[in-house]
Write an enzyme that holds these catalytic residues in place. Structure first.
Site, mmCIF file in Angstrom:
data_model
loop_
_atom_site.group_PDB
_atom_site.id
_atom_site.type_symbol
_atom_site.label_atom_id
_atom_site.label_comp_id
_atom_site.label_asym_id
_atom_site.label_seq_id
_atom_site.Cartn_x
_atom_site.Cartn_y
_atom_site.Cartn_z
ATOM 1 N N SER A 187 0.843 -1.200 0.000
ATOM 2 C CA SER A 187 0.000 0.000 0.000
ATOM 3 C C SER A 187 0.874 1.245 0.000
ATOM 4 C CB SER A 187 -0.848 -0.028 1.268
ATOM 5 O OG SER A 187 -1.434 1.228 1.499
ATOM 6 N N TYR A 246 -1.956 -1.486 10.941
ATOM 7 C CA TYR A 246 -2.201 -1.977 9.578
ATOM 8 C C TYR A 246 -1.036 -1.587 8.669
ATOM 9 C CZ TYR A 246 -3.849 -1.908 4.763
ATOM 10 O OH TYR A 246 -3.921 -2.069 3.403
ATOM 11 N N LYS A 267 2.006 -3.880 6.517
ATOM 12 C CA LYS A 267 2.410 -3.790 5.098
ATOM 13 C C LYS A 267 3.926 -3.554 5.012
ATOM 14 C CE LYS A 267 -1.574 -4.511 3.333
ATOM 15 N NZ LYS A 267 -1.826 -5.867 2.832
HETATM 16 P P1 NAD Z 1 -10.925 -7.352 1.162
HETATM 17 O O1 NAD Z 1 -11.131 -7.364 2.628
HETATM 18 O O2 NAD Z 1 -12.102 -7.141 0.287
HETATM 19 O O3 NAD Z 1 -10.197 -8.711 0.699
HETATM 20 C C1 NAD Z 1 -9.317 -9.422 1.533
HETATM 21 C C2 NAD Z 1 -9.757 -10.866 1.529
HETATM 22 O O4 NAD Z 1 -8.861 -11.642 2.334
HETATM 23 C C3 NAD Z 1 -11.162 -11.058 2.120
HETATM 24 O O5 NAD Z 1 -11.933 -11.824 1.209
HETATM 25 C C4 NAD Z 1 -10.916 -11.805 3.423
HETATM 26 O O6 NAD Z 1 -11.991 -12.679 3.736
HETATM 27 C C5 NAD Z 1 -9.622 -12.547 3.115
HETATM 28 N N1 NAD Z 1 -8.782 -12.877 4.274
HETATM 29 C C6 NAD Z 1 -8.297 -12.044 5.236
HETATM 30 N N2 NAD Z 1 -7.492 -12.723 6.084
HETATM 31 C C7 NAD Z 1 -7.449 -14.008 5.645
HETATM 32 C C8 NAD Z 1 -6.757 -15.164 6.069
HETATM 33 N N3 NAD Z 1 -5.978 -15.174 7.141
HETATM 34 N N4 NAD Z 1 -6.935 -16.323 5.362
HETATM 35 C C9 NAD Z 1 -7.746 -16.332 4.275
HETATM 36 N N5 NAD Z 1 -8.409 -15.273 3.814
HETATM 37 C C10 NAD Z 1 -8.257 -14.106 4.486
HETATM 38 O O7 NAD Z 1 -9.796 -6.265 0.845
HETATM 39 P P2 NAD Z 1 -9.297 -5.672 -0.542
HETATM 40 O O8 NAD Z 1 -9.671 -4.244 -0.594
HETATM 41 O O9 NAD Z 1 -9.653 -6.568 -1.657
HETATM 42 O O10 NAD Z 1 -7.721 -5.701 -0.281
HETATM 43 C C11 NAD Z 1 -6.913 -6.792 -0.699
HETATM 44 C C12 NAD Z 1 -5.494 -6.565 -0.220
HETATM 45 O O11 NAD Z 1 -5.029 -5.324 -0.733
HETATM 46 C C13 NAD Z 1 -5.358 -6.488 1.302
HETATM 47 O O12 NAD Z 1 -4.148 -7.097 1.678
HETATM 48 C C14 NAD Z 1 -5.310 -5.003 1.555
HETATM 49 O O13 NAD Z 1 -4.624 -4.699 2.748
HETATM 50 C C15 NAD Z 1 -4.545 -4.516 0.334
HETATM 51 N N6 NAD Z 1 -4.788 -3.102 0.032
HETATM 52 C C16 NAD Z 1 -6.070 -2.657 -0.108
HETATM 53 C C17 NAD Z 1 -6.308 -1.306 -0.346
HETATM 54 C C18 NAD Z 1 -7.702 -0.781 -0.465
HETATM 55 O O14 NAD Z 1 -7.893 0.428 -0.327
HETATM 56 N N7 NAD Z 1 -8.709 -1.606 -0.746
HETATM 57 C C19 NAD Z 1 -5.225 -0.408 -0.458
HETATM 58 C C20 NAD Z 1 -3.921 -0.905 -0.338
HETATM 59 C C21 NAD Z 1 -3.721 -2.274 -0.088
HETATM 60 N N1 UFG Z 2 -12.819 11.235 3.267
HETATM 61 C C1 UFG Z 2 -13.843 12.083 3.581
HETATM 62 N N2 UFG Z 2 -15.003 11.556 4.072
HETATM 63 C C2 UFG Z 2 -15.170 10.211 4.267
HETATM 64 C C3 UFG Z 2 -14.104 9.348 3.945
HETATM 65 C C4 UFG Z 2 -12.941 9.895 3.447
HETATM 66 O O1 UFG Z 2 -13.731 13.303 3.418
HETATM 67 O O2 UFG Z 2 -16.236 9.802 4.744
HETATM 68 C C5 UFG Z 2 -11.572 11.804 2.700
HETATM 69 C C6 UFG Z 2 -10.341 11.549 3.537
HETATM 70 O O3 UFG Z 2 -10.195 12.534 4.517
HETATM 71 C C7 UFG Z 2 -9.242 11.556 2.470
HETATM 72 C C8 UFG Z 2 -9.945 10.993 1.232
HETATM 73 O O4 UFG Z 2 -11.343 11.152 1.465
HETATM 74 O O5 UFG Z 2 -8.858 12.879 2.191
HETATM 75 C C9 UFG Z 2 -9.656 9.513 1.003
HETATM 76 O O6 UFG Z 2 -9.949 8.783 2.180
HETATM 77 P P1 UFG Z 2 -10.042 7.190 2.180
HETATM 78 O O7 UFG Z 2 -10.405 6.763 3.576
HETATM 79 O O8 UFG Z 2 -10.921 6.723 1.073
HETATM 80 O O9 UFG Z 2 -8.560 6.738 1.811
HETATM 81 P P2 UFG Z 2 -7.190 7.023 2.539
HETATM 82 O O10 UFG Z 2 -6.301 7.657 1.529
HETATM 83 O O11 UFG Z 2 -7.365 7.737 3.816
HETATM 84 O O12 UFG Z 2 -6.729 5.556 2.928
HETATM 85 C C10 UFG Z 2 -6.460 4.585 1.921
HETATM 86 C C11 UFG Z 2 -6.744 3.195 2.445
HETATM 87 C C12 UFG Z 2 -5.799 2.844 3.549
HETATM 88 C C13 UFG Z 2 -4.393 3.065 3.114
HETATM 89 C C14 UFG Z 2 -4.215 4.474 2.610
HETATM 90 C C15 UFG Z 2 -2.856 4.739 2.056
HETATM 91 O O13 UFG Z 2 -8.056 3.105 2.944
HETATM 92 O O14 UFG Z 2 -5.953 1.479 3.868
HETATM 93 O O15 UFG Z 2 -5.146 4.712 1.545
HETATM 94 O O16 UFG Z 2 -2.592 3.844 1.045
HETATM 95 F F1 UFG Z 2 -3.557 2.861 4.166
#
Ligand code: NAD
Ligand code: UFG
Length: 338
Positions: free
Chosen positions: A124, A149, A153
């Protein structure tokens, strides 16, 4: 070639399964469904007209992983499985360190035993230190995470890069995602967060569909073009295609490489609100609220390395992301849950 997708029933994982199957790969999923619904995998089958193999279970279950590798000829692993709620990680850190670190340790132990050492990891942009200059390059400074979290990462990157440094048979690709939003353009797959969404786009779509009253815009006094926070939003289908490119790369190169997956475009909260309204012609009530603790003003990627080395570039713009997020939400007001 078969790809093992951990966390494949989740938001990014399910979209990646579609792109892998469409690119000719076989797909094997392991997911314990702690944050997902298996209907997402039915939708993958529906959209691709192809089968995939699903094991319901935990990536920390070593015996199950050995069984999966014994029963399937796996050529690469994409490791999505992880917990991702930043706030929960602050209140229950042990759960996050246990799940996110032990899953990687058990997975890599089994991979080494079976001699298949190609892995793509979901990292991330949160690993970057907040005071870097923008745009963020892969060489920008990392560490100084503000929550458990983020540390998982950062630590997983250290674990995987350390393994690849020590043992030359490994191929490790660390993908640093910026802000994934959007949904499959069919409206059949999308993000389905449990409880009150933390992130901007799922909150916006739930307001637009009437599940929430109004959006709180967290702060309008940041040093940005309109005072609201700026992020690099990337369409989940583009992100999924980045993984297909990474699988191809991992199968051809040893060592460890890190890539940003972002668009390089900074978008403010109010840019997002206005584009969503215009593209979808819907009401989107909002109020300006105080800053959210831990938020930074601006975060966006330099995606040059991904373009030059992986041959991958994001294709979708903000209007596409707003349209596809809304198409998913309005067709599935309760996500997969109805
Ligand atoms: P998500 O929660 O939709 O998907 C994660 C999946 O992993 C889920 O289906 C959950 O059931 C499964 N899971 C969690 N722990 C497990 C375990 N121990 N064994 C088996 N299954 C398990 O999340 P996502 O948004 O699809 O994110 C996927 C990956 O990308 C995650 O590692 C997340 O941290 C990373 N990531 C997500 C974002 C974002 O904003 N969505 C940003 C940066 C990184
Ligand atoms: N925001 C609002 N209102 C809301 C939600 C978000 O104004 O209800 C704003 C936040 O303040 C920020 C922007 O929208 O300025 C984006 O916020 P998000 O929560 O959608 O995303 P972030 O950038 O804060 O966080 C995301 C992921 C994290 C990750 C981070 C950095 O959710 O898991 O990017 O990669 F760690």
């Amino acid at each position: 070639m078969n790809v093992l997708v951990t966390g494949g029933a989740g938001y990014i994982g399910s979209h990646t399964c579609v792109e892998l199957l469409n690119s000719g790969y076989g797909v094997v999923v392991i997911d314990n469904l702690c944050n997902s619904n298996p209907k997402s995998l039915d939708r993958v089958r529906e959209l691709t007209g192809k089968e995939l193999t699903f094991y319901e279970g935990d990536v920390r279950d070593e015996a199950l992983l050995k069984k999966i590798f014994a029963e399937n000829d796996i050529g690469c692993v994409i490791h999505f499985a992880g917990l991702k709620a930043v706030g929960e990680s602050v209140s229950i850190p042990w759960k996050y360190y246990d799940n996110n670190l032990n899953s990687t340790l058990v997975l890599t132990k089994v991979m080494k035993e079976v001699g298949m050492m190609n892995i793509i990891f979901s990292s991330s942009a949160t690993v970057y230190i907040a005071d870097n200059e923008m745009p963020l390059k892969e060489t920008s400074r990392t560490g100084g995470c503000t929550n458990p979290y983020g540390w998982t990462k950062y630590m997983t990157e250290q674990i995987l890069s350390g393994i690849a440094f020590a043992e030359k048979d490994w191929s490790v690709v660390l993908l640093r995602y910026f802000n994934p939003i959007g949904a499959h353009p069919s409206g059949r797959m999308g993000e389905d967060p449990r409880g009150i969404p933390n992130n901007l786009m799922p909150y916006i779509t739930q307001v637009a569909v009437g599940r929430r009253e109004k959006l709180s815009v967290y702060g309008n006094d940041y040093p940005t073009h309109d005072g609201t926070g700026v992020r690099d939003y990337i369409h989940v289908v583009d992100l999924a295609k980045g993984h297909v490119a990474a699988v191809d790369y991992a199968c051809k190169h040893k060592g460890c490489e890190v890539f940003n997956l972002g668009t390089g475009v900074g978008v403010s909260v109010l840019d997002m609100v206005n584009t969503f309204r215009e593209v979808n012609q819907v009401e989107l009530p909002y109020v300006i609220a105080p800053r959210r603790p831990g938020d930074i003003a601006t975060c966006y990627a330099d995606p040059t390395k991904s373009r030059e080395v992986l041959g991958w570039t994001a294709q979708h713009d903000l209007a596409d992301m707003c349209r596809d997020s809304w198409n998913w939400q309005k067709n599935n007001p309760m996500g997969y849950g109805e």
